[in-house]
Design an enzyme around this catalytic site. Structure first.
Site, PDB file in Angstrom:
ATOM      1  N   LYS A   1       0.799  -1.596   0.109  1.00 16.26           N
ATOM      2  CA  LYS A   1      -0.052  -0.242  -0.027  1.00 16.26           C
ATOM      3  C   LYS A   1       0.552   1.000   0.206  1.00 16.26           C
ATOM      4  O   LYS A   1       1.809   1.473   1.399  1.00 16.26           O
ATOM      5  CB  LYS A   1      -1.355   0.504   1.282  1.00 16.26           C
ATOM      6  CG  LYS A   1      -1.981   0.959   0.943  1.00 16.26           C
ATOM      7  CD  LYS A   1      -2.528   1.888   2.784  1.00 16.26           C
ATOM      8  CE  LYS A   1      -1.590   2.955   3.151  1.00 16.26           C
ATOM      9  NZ  LYS A   1      -1.555   3.907   2.242  1.00 16.26           N
TER      10      LYS A   1
ATOM     11  N   GLY B   1       3.348   3.892  13.183  1.00 16.82           N
ATOM     12  CA  GLY B   1       4.659   2.569  13.176  1.00 16.82           C
ATOM     13  C   GLY B   1       4.396   2.165  14.688  1.00 16.82           C
ATOM     14  O   GLY B   1       4.200   0.764  14.787  1.00 16.82           O
TER      15      GLY B   1
ATOM     16  N   GLU C   1      10.380   1.069  10.325  1.00 18.21           N
ATOM     17  CA  GLU C   1      11.638   2.154   9.774  1.00 18.21           C
ATOM     18  C   GLU C   1      10.522   3.744  10.067  1.00 18.21           C
ATOM     19  O   GLU C   1      10.197   3.631   8.959  1.00 18.21           O
ATOM     20  CB  GLU C   1      12.949   2.020   8.272  1.00 18.21           C
ATOM     21  CG  GLU C   1      13.801   2.851   8.122  1.00 18.21           C
ATOM     22  CD  GLU C   1      13.826   3.939   7.590  1.00 18.21           C
ATOM     23  OE1 GLU C   1      13.809   4.995   8.883  1.00 18.21           O
ATOM     24  OE2 GLU C   1      13.473   4.415   6.648  1.00 18.21           O
TER      25      GLU C   1
ATOM     26  N   CYS D   1      12.773  10.973   6.660  1.00 21.04           N
ATOM     27  CA  CYS D   1      13.519  10.688   7.945  1.00 21.04           C
ATOM     28  C   CYS D   1      14.749  10.965   8.822  1.00 21.04           C
ATOM     29  O   CYS D   1      14.696  10.993   9.569  1.00 21.04           O
ATOM     30  CB  CYS D   1      12.910   8.952   8.224  1.00 21.04           C
ATOM     31  SG  CYS D   1      14.029   7.976   7.161  1.00 21.04           S
TER      32      CYS D   1
ATOM     33  N   GLU E   1      10.153  15.560  15.085  1.00 22.49           N
ATOM     34  CA  GLU E   1       9.840  15.334  13.508  1.00 22.49           C
ATOM     35  C   GLU E   1       9.032  16.332  12.811  1.00 22.49           C
ATOM     36  O   GLU E   1       7.450  16.588  12.994  1.00 22.49           O
ATOM     37  CB  GLU E   1       9.772  14.141  12.844  1.00 22.49           C
ATOM     38  CG  GLU E   1      10.059  13.701  11.387  1.00 22.49           C
ATOM     39  CD  GLU E   1      10.035  12.654  11.035  1.00 22.49           C
ATOM     40  OE1 GLU E   1       8.573  12.047  11.557  1.00 22.49           O
ATOM     41  OE2 GLU E   1      11.391  12.067  10.193  1.00 22.49           O
TER      42      GLU E   1
HETATM   43  P1  NDP Z   1       1.813   8.539   8.113  1.00 22.19           P
HETATM   44  O1  NDP Z   1       3.212   7.422   9.352  1.00 22.19           O
HETATM   45  O2  NDP Z   1       0.532   8.542   9.123  1.00 22.19           O
HETATM   46  O3  NDP Z   1       1.904   7.141   6.604  1.00 22.19           O
HETATM   47  C1  NDP Z   1       2.543   6.498   6.161  1.00 22.19           C
HETATM   48  C2  NDP Z   1       2.289   4.942   5.805  1.00 22.19           C
HETATM   49  O4  NDP Z   1       1.185   4.858   6.081  1.00 22.19           O
HETATM   50  C3  NDP Z   1       1.013   6.067   4.710  1.00 22.19           C
HETATM   51  O5  NDP Z   1       1.460   5.108   3.571  1.00 22.19           O
HETATM   52  C4  NDP Z   1      -0.159   6.006   5.606  1.00 22.19           C
HETATM   53  O6  NDP Z   1      -1.802   5.690   5.037  1.00 22.19           O
HETATM   54  C5  NDP Z   1      -0.360   4.647   6.574  1.00 22.19           C
HETATM   55  N1  NDP Z   1      -0.657   4.465   7.532  1.00 22.19           N
HETATM   56  C6  NDP Z   1      -2.005   5.744   8.344  1.00 22.19           C
HETATM   57  N2  NDP Z   1      -2.464   4.802   9.243  1.00 22.19           N
HETATM   58  C7  NDP Z   1      -2.324   3.784   9.061  1.00 22.19           C
HETATM   59  C8  NDP Z   1      -2.681   2.721   9.475  1.00 22.19           C
HETATM   60  N3  NDP Z   1      -3.953   2.758  11.248  1.00 22.19           N
HETATM   61  N4  NDP Z   1      -2.261   1.459   9.518  1.00 22.19           N
HETATM   62  C9  NDP Z   1      -2.403   1.326   8.286  1.00 22.19           C
HETATM   63  N5  NDP Z   1      -1.228   1.998   7.755  1.00 22.19           N
HETATM   64  C10 NDP Z   1      -2.011   3.150   8.127  1.00 22.19           C
HETATM   65  O7  NDP Z   1       2.736   9.461   8.181  1.00 22.19           O
HETATM   66  P2  NDP Z   1       1.966  10.970   6.887  1.00 22.19           P
HETATM   67  O8  NDP Z   1       1.429  10.385   5.402  1.00 22.19           O
HETATM   68  O9  NDP Z   1       0.965  11.120   7.515  1.00 22.19           O
HETATM   69  O10 NDP Z   1       3.120  12.043   7.770  1.00 22.19           O
HETATM   70  C11 NDP Z   1       2.290  12.561   9.143  1.00 22.19           C
HETATM   71  C12 NDP Z   1       4.002  12.366   9.805  1.00 22.19           C
HETATM   72  O11 NDP Z   1       5.475  11.461   9.583  1.00 22.19           O
HETATM   73  C13 NDP Z   1       5.135  13.697   8.828  1.00 22.19           C
HETATM   74  O12 NDP Z   1       4.592  14.628   9.504  1.00 22.19           O
HETATM   75  C14 NDP Z   1       6.629  13.088   8.728  1.00 22.19           C
HETATM   76  O13 NDP Z   1       7.226  13.511  10.447  1.00 22.19           O
HETATM   77  C15 NDP Z   1       6.351  11.469   9.065  1.00 22.19           C
HETATM   78  N6  NDP Z   1       6.980  10.733   8.045  1.00 22.19           N
HETATM   79  C16 NDP Z   1       7.543  10.344   7.763  1.00 22.19           C
HETATM   80  C17 NDP Z   1       8.303   9.565   7.272  1.00 22.19           C
HETATM   81  C18 NDP Z   1       9.785   8.524   7.239  1.00 22.19           C
HETATM   82  O14 NDP Z   1      10.518   8.583   6.429  1.00 22.19           O
HETATM   83  N7  NDP Z   1      10.108   8.782   8.738  1.00 22.19           N
HETATM   84  C19 NDP Z   1       7.590   9.386   6.239  1.00 22.19           C
HETATM   85  C20 NDP Z   1       6.180  10.127   5.607  1.00 22.19           C
HETATM   86  C21 NDP Z   1       5.705  10.434   7.017  1.00 22.19           C
HETATM   87  P3  NDP Z   1      -2.108   7.072   4.062  1.00 22.19           P
HETATM   88  O15 NDP Z   1      -0.570   8.794   4.538  1.00 22.19           O
HETATM   89  O16 NDP Z   1      -1.502   6.998   2.697  1.00 22.19           O
HETATM   90  O17 NDP Z   1      -3.264   7.376   5.172  1.00 22.19           O
END
Ligand code: NDP
Length: 489
Positions: free
Chosen positions: A182, A240, A258, A293, A392
């Site tokens: 996904k 996470g 991660e 990240c 972050e």
């Molecule tokens: P999220 O952690 O919410 O999302 C990352 C992925 O997980 C997306 O595909 C999201 O789906 C999915 N997801 C969200 N909730 C669930 C769940 N309950 N069960 C399974 N999958 C889920 O990051 P965001 O995109 O909302 O970004 C928010 C913050 O996260 C950013 O501001 C940043 O601080 C951080 N972030 C960190 C990253 C890293 O590489 N460490 C990468 C991205 C974000 P969807 O978003 O499609 O609904």
């Protein structure tokens, strides 16, 4: 000529299940172009029953297609062909640049070669790993036999859609698993093309499936599915934690997480050439608009060179120019959306309310319409409990803290929540080694900041930055489970 017209790009609609495009599902969600805020398209969300179908397809495919049981070199050959197709493809760069924050130049010259090379790295792993013969008592043979899990559920974020997909799919597929992936609902398109190319390379239908939708609906259905035997996730620490808890409640499945970071760039007086060091610090917090990240967003600098380094950084920050991601001359990424821009603004304002000073930036670039291009921002006098230090941000914001002694610098470098990466800049080897030991982080870079093309080096965090590793041999090993065997003879 890399520039293109985003209105003329044909977008893959929907999911990719069992080698076919599917447009069914539950409610619709729309996808925006980060560069100008225009709607790129609408997609149906994969609801629980479509996720169920995708996982069952994957489970059947991995058992019936021979993917898990074929000679591992054959798996490697298909993955190598896939990597070649990824590099040669003309659509991937357009799909990635159009709906993500990645400028087309970067996608073509970095993201796509990096994606292909990650797949090649894991193609090589396919037939180069074995189990173990264990020293047991006489008249017995003890063995540890690795096996694929079956179906791995992968969930990726929006910041580097293609390379994140390759980090999850490369090791999982090389080890003989099927994957249901996904992507983020913000960046759904390039991953579908990525999966089509795998099929063209000879990956059996159903071994790699893409389901589109939100985390709340599609992601959580994937994590909960009983046939998903392992979950590999990259994203925020909050999500996470939720995934780890869901995985525990739905079959006790292992997770690779991660997660986020708030990584320090620890610069000592003896770091060497100021311009060179400033360049490293700059790239560390502005690459992809700070939406990485591993972004090095806390500059911790020794007093002797603090003023000179800050002056140099201010000058460099003021040289950035915004530009839409489909223009080949653009190098600077927009923020993904309005929500992310609001978060960057809130954290910056909170730091200022607590006495922080904006040395440069602190606002959007003007005349960029609905594209959220944030000016590279330097914040000084930031108090330790400010969100600019604690959270972050995921934007191009660098907080500056000054220290005197090495011990003080090491204390500032440690973070109460995160431990993803750290940069240490010094010409003194003893000091560098003390810093490597002293900082709790999954990766420490010395006199550089950022990954190289060395896929053998794993990445993953300590504490709130995650569990397990992506990349390296460790990611391949984590896509297998180990069976202990004892034979008496
Ligand atoms: P999220 O952690 O919410 O999302 C990352 C992925 O997980 C997306 O595909 C999201 O789906 C999915 N997801 C969200 N909730 C669930 C769940 N309950 N069960 C399974 N999958 C889920 O990051 P965001 O995109 O909302 O970004 C928010 C913050 O996260 C950013 O501001 C940043 O601080 C951080 N972030 C960190 C990253 C890293 O590489 N460490 C990468 C991205 C974000 P969807 O978003 O499609 O609904």
């Amino acid at each position: 000529m890399l520039s293109f017209n985003p209105d003329n790009v044909a977008l893959p609609q929907g999911h990719y299940i069992n080698g076919e495009h599917r447009t069914d599902g539950g409610s619709f969600f729309s996808v925006s172009r980060p560069s100008d805020g225009h709607t790129a398209g609408e997609l149906a969300e994969a609801n629980a029953s479509l996720v169920d179908e995708a996982v069952e397809v994957a489970d059947r495919a991995v058992k019936e297609s021979g993917w898990a049981s074929c000679p591992p070199r054959q798996r490697g050959a298909i993955l190598r062909r896939w990597a070649d197709l990824i590099e040669a493809d003309t659509q991937l760069a357009l799909l990635e640049a159009l709906a993500s924050t990645r400028p087309v130049y970067d996608v073509k010259h970095h993201e796509i070669p990096f994606t292909a090379e990650a797949i090649r790295f894991y193609a090589e792993c396919a037939d180069k790993y074995s189990g173990d013969l264990l020293p047991t008592r006489d008249a017995s043979l003890g063995m540890l036999i690795p096996e694929p899990y079956g179906v791995i559920g992968a969930i990726t974020p929006w910041n580097f859609p293609l390379s994140m997909a390759s980090w999850k799919c490369g090791p999982a597929l090389a080890a003989g698993n099927a994957v249901v992936l996904k992507p983020s609902e913000l960046t759904p398109y390039s991953t579908v093309r990525f999966a089509e190319l795998a099929r063209q390379a000879g990956l059996p239908a159903g071994v790699l499936n893409i389901v589109q939708g939100s985390g709340a609906v599609t992601g959580s259905a994937l994590v909960a599915h009983p046939l998903v035997r392992k979950v590999s996730f990259t994203g925020s620490t909050q999500t996470g934690a939720r995934i780890m808890s869901d995985a525990a409640h739905h079959g006790m499945k292992p997770v690779t997480l991660e997660l986020g970071g708030k990584s320090p760039q620890l610069v000592f007086d003896d770091a060497g050439d100021i311009a060179e060091v400033a360049g490293r610090i700059l790239r560390g917090f502005t690459a992809n608009g700070g939406q990485a990240c591993v972004a090095g967003t806390r500059l911790i600098v020794q007093r002797g060179i603090a003023d000179a380094l800050i002056d140099k950084l201010i000058a460099l920050c003021q040289g950035f120019k915004p530009g839409v991601t489909w223009d080949e001359n653009s190098r600077y990424a927009p923020l993904i959306d309005r929500r992310q821009a609001a978060k960057v603004q809130q954290v910056t304002e909170a730091a200022v309310r607590q006495g922080g000073e904006i040395l440069t930036g602190g606002k959007r670039f003007e005349n960029t319409g609905e594209g959220y291009f944030w000016q590279p921002t330097l914040l000084s006098n930031v108090v330790a409990n400010s969100p600019a230090i604690q959270e972050e941000i995921f934007g191009p914001v660098l907080s500056v803290q000054v220290f005197d002694s090495e011990e003080e610098g090491l204390v500032l470098a440690s973070h109460p929540t995160y431990g993803l990466c750290a940069g240490v800049h010094t010409k003194n080897l003893d000091r560098a080694l003390r810093a490597i030991r002293g900082i709790a982080a999954g990766t420490v870079w010395v006199n550089r900041y950022g990954r190289s093309g060395d896929f053998i080096i794993p990445t993953g965090g300590f504490h709130g930055s995650g569990i397990g590793k992506d990349l390296g041999r460790q990611a391949f090993e984590a896509c297998q489970r180990y069976k202990s065997v004892l034979i008496d003879f």
